[in-house]
Design a protein around this motif. Sequence first.
Motif, PDB file in Angstrom:
ATOM      1  N   ASN A  55       0.806  -1.230   0.000  1.00 54.30           N
ATOM      2  CA  ASN A  55       0.000   0.000   0.000  1.00 54.30           C
ATOM      3  C   ASN A  55       0.833   1.271   0.000  1.00 54.30           C
ATOM      4  O   ASN A  55       0.392   2.302   0.473  1.00 54.30           O
ATOM      5  CB  ASN A  55      -0.931  -0.008   1.209  1.00 54.30           C
ATOM      6  N   ASP A  56       2.070   1.178  -0.499  1.00 54.45           N
ATOM      7  CA  ASP A  56       2.887   2.383  -0.595  1.00 54.45           C
ATOM      8  C   ASP A  56       3.776   2.285  -1.831  1.00 54.45           C
ATOM      9  O   ASP A  56       4.074   1.186  -2.301  1.00 54.45           O
ATOM     10  CB  ASP A  56       3.744   2.549   0.665  1.00 54.45           C
ATOM     11  N   CYS A  57       4.176   3.436  -2.333  1.00 54.78           N
ATOM     12  CA  CYS A  57       4.978   3.489  -3.558  1.00 54.78           C
ATOM     13  C   CYS A  57       6.456   3.239  -3.266  1.00 54.78           C
ATOM     14  O   CYS A  57       6.932   3.532  -2.165  1.00 54.78           O
ATOM     15  CB  CYS A  57       4.830   4.855  -4.219  1.00 54.78           C
ATOM     16  N   TRP A  91       6.895   1.401  -8.646  1.00 49.32           N
ATOM     17  CA  TRP A  91       5.803   0.679  -7.999  1.00 49.32           C
ATOM     18  C   TRP A  91       4.866   1.688  -7.339  1.00 49.32           C
ATOM     19  O   TRP A  91       5.260   2.416  -6.440  1.00 49.32           O
ATOM     20  CB  TRP A  91       6.390  -0.288  -6.976  1.00 49.32           C
ATOM     21  N   SER A  92       3.644   1.750  -7.836  1.00 51.61           N
ATOM     22  CA  SER A  92       2.695   2.727  -7.327  1.00 51.61           C
ATOM     23  C   SER A  92       1.316   2.083  -7.195  1.00 51.61           C
ATOM     24  O   SER A  92       0.447   2.271  -8.045  1.00 51.61           O
ATOM     25  CB  SER A  92       2.644   3.919  -8.294  1.00 51.61           C
ATOM     26  N   TYR A 128       6.127  10.310  -5.948  1.00 48.40           N
ATOM     27  CA  TYR A 128       6.901   9.336  -6.722  1.00 48.40           C
ATOM     28  C   TYR A 128       6.812   9.618  -8.218  1.00 48.40           C
ATOM     29  O   TYR A 128       7.793   9.475  -8.943  1.00 48.40           O
ATOM     30  CB  TYR A 128       6.459   7.902  -6.391  1.00 48.40           C
ATOM     31  N   ALA A 129       5.652  10.037  -8.677  1.00 49.57           N
ATOM     32  CA  ALA A 129       5.486  10.316 -10.112  1.00 49.57           C
ATOM     33  C   ALA A 129       6.367  11.489 -10.548  1.00 49.57           C
ATOM     34  O   ALA A 129       7.027  11.428 -11.584  1.00 49.57           O
ATOM     35  CB  ALA A 129       4.023  10.606 -10.424  1.00 49.57           C
ATOM     36  N   THR A 130       6.389  12.546  -9.754  1.00 47.82           N
ATOM     37  CA  THR A 130       7.150  13.735 -10.159  1.00 47.82           C
ATOM     38  C   THR A 130       8.653  13.564  -9.952  1.00 47.82           C
ATOM     39  O   THR A 130       9.441  14.214 -10.622  1.00 47.82           O
ATOM     40  CB  THR A 130       6.691  14.990  -9.387  1.00 47.82           C
ATOM     41  N   ALA A 183       4.217  -0.106 -12.515  1.00 49.88           N
ATOM     42  CA  ALA A 183       3.218  -1.071 -12.083  1.00 49.88           C
ATOM     43  C   ALA A 183       2.338  -0.497 -10.973  1.00 49.88           C
ATOM     44  O   ALA A 183       2.837   0.148 -10.058  1.00 49.88           O
ATOM     45  CB  ALA A 183       3.908  -2.338 -11.593  1.00 49.88           C
ATOM     46  N   THR A 184       1.042  -0.755 -11.104  1.00 50.47           N
ATOM     47  CA  THR A 184       0.106  -0.349 -10.046  1.00 50.47           C
ATOM     48  C   THR A 184      -0.444  -1.573  -9.322  1.00 50.47           C
ATOM     49  O   THR A 184      -1.079  -1.457  -8.294  1.00 50.47           O
ATOM     50  CB  THR A 184      -1.081   0.456 -10.626  1.00 50.47           C
TER      51      THR A 184
END
Length: 137
Positions: free
Chosen positions: A61-63, A88-89, A101-103, A121-122
């Motif tokens: 449950n965490d990136c 991993w998101s 994490y994305a930015t 990956a989600t």
Amino acid sequence: NILSGMAVADQSRTTFMELQRKKVHRYVIFKIDEKKKEVVVEKTGDPTENYDDFTTSLPENDCRYAVYDFDFVTSENCQKSKIFFISWSPSVSRIRAKMLYATSKEPFRRQLEGVHYEIQATDPTEMGLDVIKGRAS
């Protein structure tokens, strides 16, 4: 702006180089330390560990960011190795974590020279061993 000021800990660079050049790690899992505003090493796996050991080390449950050194044998019977960068998101993680994490992904990914493939990956199926094998072969 917290997002633009993300640093990469020296240890993160060094650990990646150990995986890449010395083969002392099978994988490295990185996390963003929100207080320090930097990407740090959370866990390393030794060369005897496999892909299952790696995937079970990722939080549900965490990136996280991770690199995995994938060894395989080609159809011509050559031993090869490819380094995967995995973002991993999981869909259940906090919005703030996903944004962070994305930015920070591209600036961090650029610090790691020698990555062959990138996977986002989600959920676990998006980074299954079949996906890795398919990309590497």
